[in-house]
Design a protein around this motif. Structure first.
Motif, short mmCIF file in Angstrom:
data_model
loop_
_atom_site.label_atom_id
_atom_site.label_comp_id
_atom_site.label_asym_id
_atom_site.label_seq_id
_atom_site.Cartn_x
_atom_site.Cartn_y
_atom_site.Cartn_z
N ALA A 81 0.81 -1.22 0.00
CA ALA A 81 0.00 0.00 0.00
C ALA A 81 0.85 1.27 0.00
O ALA A 81 0.45 2.29 -0.56
CB ALA A 81 -0.92 0.00 1.22
N THR A 82 2.01 1.22 0.65
CA THR A 82 2.90 2.38 0.74
C THR A 82 4.34 1.89 0.77
O THR A 82 4.60 0.69 0.97
CB THR A 82 2.67 3.18 2.05
OG1 THR A 82 3.05 2.35 3.16
CG2 THR A 82 1.23 3.63 2.24
N GLY A 83 5.27 2.83 0.64
CA GLY A 83 6.68 2.49 0.78
C GLY A 83 6.98 1.97 2.18
O GLY A 83 7.73 1.02 2.37
N ILE A 179 18.37 -2.57 -0.13
CA ILE A 179 18.57 -1.18 -0.55
C ILE A 179 17.22 -0.52 -0.86
O ILE A 179 16.40 -1.06 -1.61
CB ILE A 179 19.48 -1.11 -1.81
CG1 ILE A 179 20.87 -1.68 -1.52
CG2 ILE A 179 19.57 0.32 -2.35
CD1 ILE A 179 21.73 -0.86 -0.57
N ASP A 180 17.00 0.65 -0.26
CA ASP A 180 15.86 1.50 -0.62
C ASP A 180 16.31 2.32 -1.83
O ASP A 180 17.13 3.24 -1.71
CB ASP A 180 15.51 2.40 0.57
CG ASP A 180 14.32 3.33 0.30
OD1 ASP A 180 14.04 3.60 -0.89
OD2 ASP A 180 13.70 3.79 1.27
N ASN A 181 15.77 1.99 -3.00
CA ASN A 181 16.23 2.56 -4.28
C ASN A 181 15.29 3.66 -4.78
O ASN A 181 15.27 3.97 -5.97
CB ASN A 181 16.33 1.42 -5.31
CG ASN A 181 17.25 1.74 -6.47
OD1 ASN A 181 18.22 2.49 -6.32
ND2 ASN A 181 16.96 1.19 -7.64
N HIS A 201 11.12 0.08 -2.85
CA HIS A 201 10.79 1.40 -3.36
C HIS A 201 9.54 1.95 -2.69
O HIS A 201 8.61 1.19 -2.44
CB HIS A 201 10.44 1.33 -4.86
CG HIS A 201 11.61 1.09 -5.76
ND1 HIS A 201 12.40 2.10 -6.20
CD2 HIS A 201 12.10 -0.05 -6.29
CE1 HIS A 201 13.34 1.61 -6.99
NE2 HIS A 201 13.19 0.30 -7.06
N SER A 202 9.52 3.27 -2.49
CA SER A 202 8.25 3.96 -2.34
C SER A 202 7.83 4.31 -3.76
O SER A 202 8.46 5.14 -4.41
CB SER A 202 8.42 5.23 -1.51
OG SER A 202 7.26 6.02 -1.67
N ALA A 203 6.76 3.67 -4.24
CA ALA A 203 6.27 3.95 -5.60
C ALA A 203 5.54 5.29 -5.66
O ALA A 203 5.21 5.78 -6.74
CB ALA A 203 5.34 2.82 -6.06
N LEU A 214 -0.31 6.45 -3.43
CA LEU A 214 0.74 5.88 -2.59
C LEU A 214 0.96 4.43 -3.02
O LEU A 214 0.03 3.76 -3.46
CB LEU A 214 0.33 5.90 -1.12
CG LEU A 214 0.04 7.27 -0.49
CD1 LEU A 214 -0.58 7.07 0.88
CD2 LEU A 214 1.30 8.09 -0.37
N GLY A 215 2.18 3.98 -2.87
CA GLY A 215 2.47 2.57 -3.16
C GLY A 215 3.87 2.21 -2.76
O GLY A 215 4.71 3.10 -2.51
N GLY A 216 4.12 0.91 -2.64
CA GLY A 216 5.46 0.42 -2.32
C GLY A 216 5.67 -0.93 -2.97
O GLY A 216 4.70 -1.59 -3.37
C1 LIG Z 1 8.77 8.47 0.76
C2 LIG Z 1 9.85 7.50 1.06
C3 LIG Z 1 9.58 6.32 1.77
C4 LIG Z 1 8.21 6.00 2.32
O1 LIG Z 1 7.28 5.83 1.31
P1 LIG Z 1 5.70 6.08 1.50
O2 LIG Z 1 5.14 5.66 0.19
O3 LIG Z 1 5.51 7.52 1.81
O4 LIG Z 1 5.27 5.20 2.63
C5 LIG Z 1 10.63 5.46 2.00
N1 LIG Z 1 11.88 5.73 1.57
C6 LIG Z 1 12.19 6.85 0.89
C7 LIG Z 1 13.58 7.09 0.45
C8 LIG Z 1 11.19 7.78 0.61
O5 LIG Z 1 11.48 8.89 -0.06
#
Ligand SMILES: *Cc1c(COP(=O)(O)O)cnc(C)c1O
Length: 387
Positions: A81-83, A179-181, A201-203, A214-216
């Motif tokens: 649902a979210t990042g 890794i958060d890309n 990813h936060s989509a 919002l998405g992840g």
């Molecule tokens: C925005 C963001 C998140 C969180 O994502 P949401 O979709 O807002 O929950 C995580 N990591 C990074 C680097 C972000 O910019």
């Protein structure tokens, strides 16, 4: 047929329905039906690959995930649902009480809160390293360390860490590299190539790119994604089919949008670099960036975020925001609209000056998420705001 990134983003598609639609329709259905008892048994026992219930999978979420899997060079994935749902579920699925994380100190704010406030409830602890001192990482790894975690470029200071170095450390110590890309997108950087086991990813940001949904998503090794899928289908952080439908269409234009974002951002960075009211500018593809060589090695272009320090500290930063006319003051990033933030007086105002400095946030630091307006108009706005 082996295809390129842009083609995969467009041609990875859910099977057509009986109506032979060209563009994938929106499947707003919470559940799916079965032909008979045997069909239902085989589907539930996973002998058949079939959608059962949209908390588990749905044609729209599957299409979105399949695209990201192809674009990142991964084996499998799951959409959230979210990042933050992607980040929490990835840790929740893979960690046990007593496990330990080694993370960059400069990570997304809510990720930091997850590490400091919530994961300790399950006796999962985190040690932090300074992203500009990667030589200190190895000493933090203990026998309980399960995950090495980082973002690159970082938010909001636009520091870069060598992903290949992280990949080799993770391999040497037999721990997972996650890794958060989000800031780079799969178009600019593929951490799996450098040894990441999982990429998330936060989509919500550049993947959607239009500030709508919002998405992840988490993608990577199939065995790990299987654990994440089982955790998620039982705990319920799934992406909605509607958001997946929007995001899947957004991915079709990711490459062309990000190309222009990066072209505009480089021009903005060069303008700021020559401005007398600006102390310094950080943009990965400016030669003056301390990790310019690393950025060039692992990224296709420099991304859409520019950080700079306005001369005059907190007050000058606030004044700059108040002078802005065209750009938006907003918490989001990666939108078609250029967004300007001043972390010291807003998102990071609760931290002490020294805590802010640990994550490279000086009082005059301004972050710009450069959008897709005509770049001359963006620069004109920044110019008049700096006067
Ligand atoms: C925005 C963001 C998140 C969180 O994502 P949401 O979709 O807002 O929950 C995580 N990591 C990074 C680097 C972000 O910019």
């Amino acid at each position: 047929m082996s295809t390129h990134f842009e083609t995969q983003a467009i041609r990875t598609q859910t099977e057509r329905s009986q109506f032979s639609e060209h563009s994938t329709p929106l499947y707003l259905t919470s559940s799916f039906v079965f032909d008979d008892a045997e069909d239902m048994r085989a589907s539930f026992s996973e002998e058949k690959e079939k959608n059962l219930y949209s908390r588990f999978s749905n044609p729209n979420t599957t299409e979105f995930v399949d695209k990201v899997v192809a674009m990142e060079g991964a084996e499998a994935g799951y959409a959230f649902a979210t990042g933050m749902a992607a980040i929490f579920s990835t840790f929740g699925a893979l960690l046990e009480a007593g496990d330990h994380i080694v993370s960059a100190r400069s990570v997304f704010g809510s990720t930091h809160t997850l590490f400091t406030k919530y994961l300790p409830k399950w006796n999962i602890t985190t040690s932090y390293f300074d992203i500009n001192k990667p030589e200190t990482i190895e000493a933090l790894i203990t026998p309980n360390t399960k995950i090495l975690y980082a973002e690159s470029p970082t938010n909001p200071a636009i520091d870069i860490i060598d992903l290949e170095l992280l990949g080799s450390l993770a391999k040497k110590h037999n721990i997972l590299l996650v890794i958060d890309n989000c800031f780079a997108t799969p178009y600019l950087q593929n951490p799996i190539k450098f040894g990441a086991d999982l990429v998330l990813h936060s989509a919500t940001k550049l993947m959607d790119g239009q500030g709508r949904v919002l998405g992840g998503v988490t993608v990577g090794r199939a065995d790990l994604i299987r654990e994440i899928y089982l955790f998620s289908r039982n705990t319920g952080p799934a992406m909605s089919p509607f958001n997946a439908w929007v995001l899947s269409k957004s991915l079709e234009t990711l490459a062309i949008r990000v190309d222009r974002h990066c072209e505009n951002a480089l021009k903005v960075a060069e303008f700021l670099d020559n401005h007398k009211q600006v102390n310094w500018v950080k943009y990965p593809f400016l030669k003056s960036h301390p990790q310019y060589e690393v950025a060039k090695k692992q990224m296709k272009l420099g991304g859409n975020i520019v950080a700079f320090e306005v001369n005059g500290g907190i007050e000058a930063g606030r004044q700059f925001l108040n002078n802005i006319k065209l750009c938006s003051l907003s918490a989001n990033l990666g939108d078609t609209r250029t967004i300007v933030t001043h972390p010291a007086s807003t998102t990071h105002s609760k931290l002490t000056v020294s805590d802010r400095l640990e994550v490279s946030i000086t009082d005059g630091l301004v972050r710009i998420s450069v959008g897709l307006e005509n770049v001359d108009d963006i620069i004109s706005d920044l110019k008049q705001a700096l006067k």
